[in-house]
Every structure is written in structure tokens, then in C-alpha cells.
Design a protein around this motif. Structure first.
Motif, mmCIF file in Angstrom:
data_model
loop_
_atom_site.group_PDB
_atom_site.id
_atom_site.type_symbol
_atom_site.label_atom_id
_atom_site.label_comp_id
_atom_site.label_asym_id
_atom_site.label_seq_id
_atom_site.Cartn_x
_atom_site.Cartn_y
_atom_site.Cartn_z
ATOM 1 N N ALA A 169 -9.055 8.279 -2.785
ATOM 2 C CA ALA A 169 -8.387 7.000 -3.083
ATOM 3 C C ALA A 169 -7.402 7.216 -4.219
ATOM 4 N N PRO A 170 -6.145 6.851 -4.024
ATOM 5 C CA PRO A 170 -5.185 7.033 -5.113
ATOM 6 C C PRO A 170 -5.463 6.065 -6.258
ATOM 7 N N SER A 171 -5.092 6.479 -7.442
ATOM 8 C CA SER A 171 -5.314 5.623 -8.615
ATOM 9 C C SER A 171 -3.963 5.245 -9.219
ATOM 10 N N GLY A 172 -4.021 4.520 -10.330
ATOM 11 C CA GLY A 172 -2.798 4.145 -11.031
ATOM 12 C C GLY A 172 -1.918 3.262 -10.175
ATOM 13 N N GLU A 173 -0.639 3.527 -10.229
ATOM 14 C CA GLU A 173 0.308 2.648 -9.536
ATOM 15 C C GLU A 173 0.128 2.658 -8.013
ATOM 16 N N TYR A 174 -0.490 3.704 -7.497
ATOM 17 C CA TYR A 174 -0.723 3.772 -6.053
ATOM 18 C C TYR A 174 -2.065 3.159 -5.648
ATOM 19 N N ALA A 175 -2.824 2.612 -6.604
ATOM 20 C CA ALA A 175 -4.156 2.066 -6.290
ATOM 21 C C ALA A 175 -4.124 1.040 -5.153
ATOM 22 N N PRO A 176 -3.095 0.173 -5.052
ATOM 23 C CA PRO A 176 -3.087 -0.803 -3.939
ATOM 24 C C PRO A 176 -3.018 -0.153 -2.557
ATOM 25 N N TRP A 177 -2.736 1.143 -2.517
ATOM 26 C CA TRP A 177 -2.566 1.826 -1.226
ATOM 27 C C TRP A 177 -3.780 1.649 -0.313
ATOM 28 N N THR A 178 -4.962 1.601 -0.906
ATOM 29 C CA THR A 178 -6.179 1.547 -0.088
ATOM 30 C C THR A 178 -6.528 0.118 0.353
ATOM 31 N N ASN A 179 -5.777 -0.845 -0.122
ATOM 32 C CA ASN A 179 -6.077 -2.233 0.248
ATOM 33 C C ASN A 179 -4.801 -2.940 0.710
ATOM 34 N N PRO A 180 -4.243 -2.466 1.813
ATOM 35 C CA PRO A 180 -2.925 -3.009 2.218
ATOM 36 C C PRO A 180 -3.027 -4.381 2.868
ATOM 37 N N VAL A 181 -1.973 -5.141 2.724
ATOM 38 C CA VAL A 181 -1.860 -6.397 3.475
ATOM 39 C C VAL A 181 -1.269 -6.067 4.849
ATOM 40 N N ALA A 182 -1.615 -6.863 5.833
ATOM 41 C CA ALA A 182 -1.124 -6.613 7.195
ATOM 42 C C ALA A 182 0.161 -7.403 7.427
ATOM 43 N N ILE A 183 1.193 -6.708 7.870
ATOM 44 C CA ILE A 183 2.421 -7.410 8.264
ATOM 45 C C ILE A 183 2.979 -6.799 9.545
ATOM 46 N N TRP A 214 4.925 13.218 -11.363
ATOM 47 C CA TRP A 214 5.667 12.706 -10.203
ATOM 48 C C TRP A 214 7.158 12.949 -10.338
ATOM 49 N N ALA A 215 7.635 12.817 -11.578
ATOM 50 C CA ALA A 215 9.056 13.117 -11.776
ATOM 51 C C ALA A 215 9.332 14.552 -11.363
ATOM 52 N N ALA A 216 8.425 15.461 -11.779
ATOM 53 C CA ALA A 216 8.622 16.869 -11.437
ATOM 54 C C ALA A 216 8.484 17.085 -9.937
ATOM 55 N N ALA A 217 7.445 16.435 -9.347
ATOM 56 C CA ALA A 217 7.221 16.637 -7.916
ATOM 57 C C ALA A 217 8.412 16.164 -7.100
ATOM 58 N N THR A 263 17.616 9.995 -3.476
ATOM 59 C CA THR A 263 17.872 10.953 -4.560
ATOM 60 C C THR A 263 16.767 11.989 -4.675
ATOM 61 N N ALA A 264 15.647 11.745 -4.063
ATOM 62 C CA ALA A 264 14.549 12.727 -4.105
ATOM 63 C C ALA A 264 13.565 12.371 -3.004
ATOM 64 N N HIS A 265 12.838 13.351 -2.576
ATOM 65 C CA HIS A 265 11.731 13.050 -1.679
ATOM 66 C C HIS A 265 10.628 14.070 -1.881
ATOM 67 N N GLY A 266 9.429 13.652 -1.577
ATOM 68 C CA GLY A 266 8.271 14.526 -1.761
ATOM 69 C C GLY A 266 7.087 13.922 -1.041
ATOM 70 N N HIS A 267 5.917 14.137 -1.584
ATOM 71 C CA HIS A 267 4.730 13.551 -0.968
ATOM 72 C C HIS A 267 3.886 12.915 -2.056
ATOM 73 N N GLY A 268 2.892 12.144 -1.642
ATOM 74 C CA GLY A 268 2.028 11.467 -2.603
ATOM 75 C C GLY A 268 0.933 12.390 -3.100
ATOM 76 N N PRO A 269 0.017 11.837 -3.912
ATOM 77 C CA PRO A 269 -1.104 12.651 -4.386
ATOM 78 C C PRO A 269 -1.875 13.242 -3.204
ATOM 79 N N ASP A 270 -2.309 14.471 -3.329
ATOM 80 C CA ASP A 270 -2.979 15.169 -2.237
ATOM 81 C C ASP A 270 -4.150 14.356 -1.687
ATOM 82 N N CYS A 271 -4.258 14.351 -0.400
ATOM 83 C CA CYS A 271 -5.408 13.803 0.336
ATOM 84 C C CYS A 271 -5.549 12.282 0.237
ATOM 85 N N THR A 272 -4.533 11.602 -0.255
ATOM 86 C CA THR A 272 -4.594 10.140 -0.351
ATOM 87 C C THR A 272 -4.055 9.464 0.905
#
Lengths: 306, 175
Positions: free
Chosen positions: B38-52, B12-15, B131-140
Motif C-alpha cells: 500500500a503506498p503511503s504519503g501523498e499516494y495513500a489515496p491510491w488504495t481507496n479510489p472513487v469509481a467514475i 521522486w524528483a530523482a526518479a 517533462t518527465a515520466h517514471g513509475h510509482g513506488p515499487d509493488c504499489t
């Protein structure tokens, strides 16, 4: 009072002085500028012309290609717009795009690829813009007369007039302020590059191919329009105005740096000449153009803060 | 950190570093995906968001908890009163909204979005430069990731020019 005078009197009373004070050309440029930055010209309101054409990048952007509203990947690198009013044909490889007025429809309505995604939704544009009284006033000032219809023909004319105002002629090169190394680079550039990158905007407006044609390549350049075998892979020489801030380079953005772009020309330049040419190319950066508030996102319209 | 974590952190640092310096620009298109991943690791909560629901102005903006994905209901752009006018404000038919981010630790933070919407982070001195921008893991479905160096304090997160009335947002510390 005759109806026409009554109409004009009514217009004079309802149009703010900021709009009335403009002549027709200035009014069209002001309208075109506002439209250039208005994302209501896209399907879901998420993209304007300026989404891809960013001023600080010489009105190109920092990406290889830019996806459209449907996230369909772009096919070609976003070209800069400095001095674009002098260019014909426009874009990378389409000789049909002879005027800015014609070309405006490509990003808005085009489907190869989808950019702003308004194909089949043309009637939405006047509906969206017409809801804003200030827009109606700006159109009336830009296109005075009986025909007060708000349509894409007027939009494209206003956009074109704004784009014609994007003049970049104040780079160190223009001011004859080249460093010694840039001067060496300018001489090397004239010898090695200026047969195609010629004239005040460093383009011959012609279509060239720098490597053998590859019928399997995803982008066939000019051939896609003409169908002529000889046109496979031919791409129009890009302008080099502000080139240091318009990277990545090449029609598909596949050259990340100026070094890569220079190297792809197969010129076998000595390293010191390549470096000098790069220094020269940096002297084509017009900071006033990149920061000119007259070209930026308008903050007011009809005297009111946007 | 487990080995995979080190590898992913490096990735991710490289990306993101690829895009460092190209601040504020949009991200490239996501690749074609046969099926969502489904993303894993630190992005794992992505698939179970809270509604706000996003705020229409900074005073009404809800808190975006760090490390938690949020499915955010946005507001029609003409009704949003931004603290700072976004550089790409979006058309009248687009959507936007405002969130609050509370930072307690001096670090670099990423904000991930499910679309290419415009994102501003406003601090006490105005809009911050990413300071940087990119995209998340593919297809997540993580379409855009923007990184900001943040000091402890309260920040206003402005989302603008979104084509739909909902967006998933997640803020998390950079590796």
C-alpha cells in the motif's frame, strides 16, 4: 461478362481511388505502415510495433528494454530501424532472423519474452482487421489476385515492405557536411571503430564479444541460439545510423550515454578523440528521416480520417 | 514537510528526473513483487479510489479531482471521440476514455496510472509535452507516472491504448 472481369469491375467500383491509384508495391508499403502502427496486432490492443519503435528515436525507444503486454520485462534494447531493409541477420543475436518477413513473427508471437502476446491467438488478427472494410480494400490492393485471404503471411510481407522503406541517407555525414571536429572524429572512428562498425550503415553484421564470457550472465547472446561455447556473449554489431537519438545503448540498454558506450569498447581513447568521435556520431542523425511524414502514424486510410 | 517527506520528495524528483527528456516514452516494467504494497504519503489515496466512468468525448468527460485516486471505467476504443488523436491510439480491442482536470495553481503535476496506457493532457493550445515520466513506488500498482507543467485552467486528460476496461488514475501536484 466472365466472372473474373465482373469481380475486377466490382473491385474497381468499391475500392477508393486513393487505393486504386497505388501500384502493388506502394499499396504494400501503405498497408505495412498502417499495420506497423496498429495495436490490434497485440493481445489486448495496447501495443503496436510503433509502441517500441518510435520514429523520433530512429525507431528505437528511450528505454533500457521495453516490457510487453503482460508487463514481462523485455530482454534486449529496442534496435533502431533505419535502413533495416539492408540488414541480415536481424536483431541482436539471432542468426535465424534472416528476413524482415520472418522476424515480424518474433514480437507478435514470441514468448521469450512476451512482447505483443499473440501466441495462440493468431486467428484473432485476421478477424480484427477483417472487420474494417478499408483494411480489406488495402489488402486487396496490396495482394491482388484470387487469394483474398487475410493472413499473417501477407501481414508480415506488408510490414517488411514498409520497413524496407525506412531509408536514412540524409545525415550531415551523407551530405559531406562534417564540422572540423566531426572530421577529426571520423578519422579517429575509422582507425578505432570501423573494423566492426563499417560500411554505409556502420555494421559488419557479425557477432562479437567485447568482454570475457560470463556463463552466469542472464543474456548469453548468440550462444542461446547456437549452443556453441564460443558464442557465449556474442552480439551482432549494431548499426550507428541516428545513434545519437537511439540511446540508451548496448544490447541490454545498460550504457546510458554515448560516452558509456564508447568507453565499454576498451579503446583507451584520449578524451579529445572520444569527444570528436561523439561529434562525428552526432553527424549520423538524419533529421529528415526522424520527421518524414511518410513513416509516421497514418492519419487517413482509404481517403478517410482515422 | 516532515523529514521523510523531504527524503521521498527528493527520491521522486530523482526518479522522475531520470526520465526527463524521454518524454512520451513508455515506462520500464514493474519489478517482481511477492505481495502488493500500500503506498503511503501523498499516494495513500491510491488504495481507496472513487469509481467514475470516463467520457467518450470531452463534453461527457467527468472531473478527475486532484489528490484523489479514481477507479475509472473505460470505453471501447472505437467509441471514444478524442479531442486530439493520441500518438498511440490503441487497437479496436483496447479501451480508452476522457477525463477533465481543473487546475487552480501554477505548478507541475503528476498523473499516475495503474497501467502503461497512453496518456495525453490537452490544453488550450493542444497536447502538452510531458517533462518527465517514471513509475510509482515499487509493488504499489502505480505503473506509470507522467509529469506536466500546468497553469490554471481546464485540461482534457486522454487515456488511450489500455488493455483492460478499467484503470486507476490519480493526479497530484509534484513535490
Amino acid at each position: 461478362m466472365k466472372p473474373i472481369f465482373a469481380f475486377l469491375a466490382l473491385m474497381a467500383l468499391t475500392i477508393p481511388p486513393q487505393v486504386l491509384a497505388q501500384n502493388r508495391h506502394d499499396a504494400r508499403v501503405a498497408l505495412g505502415r498502417r499495420l506497423f502502427y496498429d495495436a490490434d496486432l497485440s493481445r489486448d490492443g495496447s501495443m503496436s510495433c510503433a509502441t517500441c519503435h518510435e520514429q523520433r528515436h530512429g525507431f528505437s525507444d528511450g528505454n533500457l528494454v521495453h516490457p510487453g503486454v503482460t508487463d514481462e520485462p523485455g530482454r534486449r534494447n529496442v534496435p533502431g530501424l533505419a535502413n533495416v531493409g539492408r540488414f541480415s541477420p536481424l536483431t541482436w543475436a539471432d542468426p535465424r532472423q534472416t528476413t524482415l518477413e520472418k522476424q515480424a513473427a518474433v514480437p507478435v508471437f514470441g514468448t521469450h519474452p512476451v512482447e505483443m502476446g499473440m501466441a495462440g491467438m493468431q486467428e484473432q488478427i485476421p478477424k480484427r482487421l477483417g472487420r474494417d472494410p478499408c483494411y480489406r480494400q488495402m489488402f486487396a490492393a496490396a495482394f491482388p489476385g484470387h487469394d483474398q485471404k487475410l493472413d499473417f503471411a501477407k501481414i508480415s510481407r506488408a510490414l517488411a515492405d514498409f520497413e524496407r522503406s525506412l531509408i536514412s541517407r540524409d545525415a550531415p555525414f551523407d551530405r559531406h557536411r562534417l564540422s572540423p571536429e566531426a572530421t577529426v572524429g571520423w578519422a579517429a572512428f575509422r582507425r578505432s571503430c570501423a573494423s566492426c562498425h563499417k560500411g554505409p550503415d556502420f555494421t559488419d553484421m557479425a557477432f562479437h564479444r567485447l568482454s570475457p564470457p560470463d556463463p552466469a550472465a542472464p543474456d548469453q547472446g548468440l550462444y542461446e541460439v547456437t549452443g556453441r561455447q564460443a558464442d557465449r556473449g556474442r552480439i551482432r554489431t549494431p548499426s550507428l545510423r541516428n545513434v545519437a537519438v537511439t540511446g540508451p545503448y548496448w544490447h541490454d540498454g545498460s550504457a546510458p550515454t554515448l560516452d558509456d558506450a564508447i568507453g565499454r569498447h576498451g579503446l583507451n581513447l584520449a578524451p579529445d578523440k572520444t569527444r570528436a568521435i561523439k561529434v562525428f556520431l552526432n553527424a549520423l542523425t538524419d533529421d529528415k528521416f526522424l520527421n518524414n511524414q511518410a513513416f509516421s502514424l497514418p492519419q487517413t486510410a482509404c481517403g478517410v480520417k482515422l | 514537510m516532515p523529514k521523510n517527506g523531504v527524503i521521498m520528495a527528493g527520491f521522486w524528483a530523482a526518479a522522475l528526473a531520470l526520465w526527463a527528456g524521454q518524454v512520451w516514452a513508455q515506462t520500464p516494467a514493474a519489478p517482481a513483487c511477492a505481495a502488493p504494497v500500500a503506498p503511503s504519503g501523498e499516494y495513500a489515496p491510491w488504495t481507496n479510489p472513487v469509481a467514475i466512468k470516463a467520457g467518450g468525448d470531452p463534453a461527457a468527460a467527468p472531473l478527475l479531482p486532484l489528490g484523489t485516486a479514481a477507479r475509472v471505467t473505460l470505453i471501447a476504443t472505437p467509441k471514444v471521440k478524442y479531442e486530439v488523436r493520441p500518438e498511440k491510439p490503441g487497437g479496436t480491442v483496447s479501451y480508452g476514455g476522457i477525463l477533465i482536470l481543473d487546475i487552480t495553481k501554477n505548478s507541475s503535476y503528476r498523473i499516475a496510472l495503474s497501467s502503461a496506457a497512453w496518456l495525453d493532457v490537452i490544453g488550450k493550445d493542444g497536447a502538452l509535452r510531458s517533462t518527465a515520466h517514471g513509475h510509482g513506488p515499487d509493488c504499489t500498482g502505480i505503473r506509470k507516472v507522467v509529469e506536466f507543467p500546468l497553469q490554471p485552467g481546464r485540461y482534457t486528460v486522454q487515456i488511450a491504448a489500455n488493455g483492460a476496461d478499467e484503470i486507476t488514475v490519480m493526479a497530484l501536484p509534484s513535490p
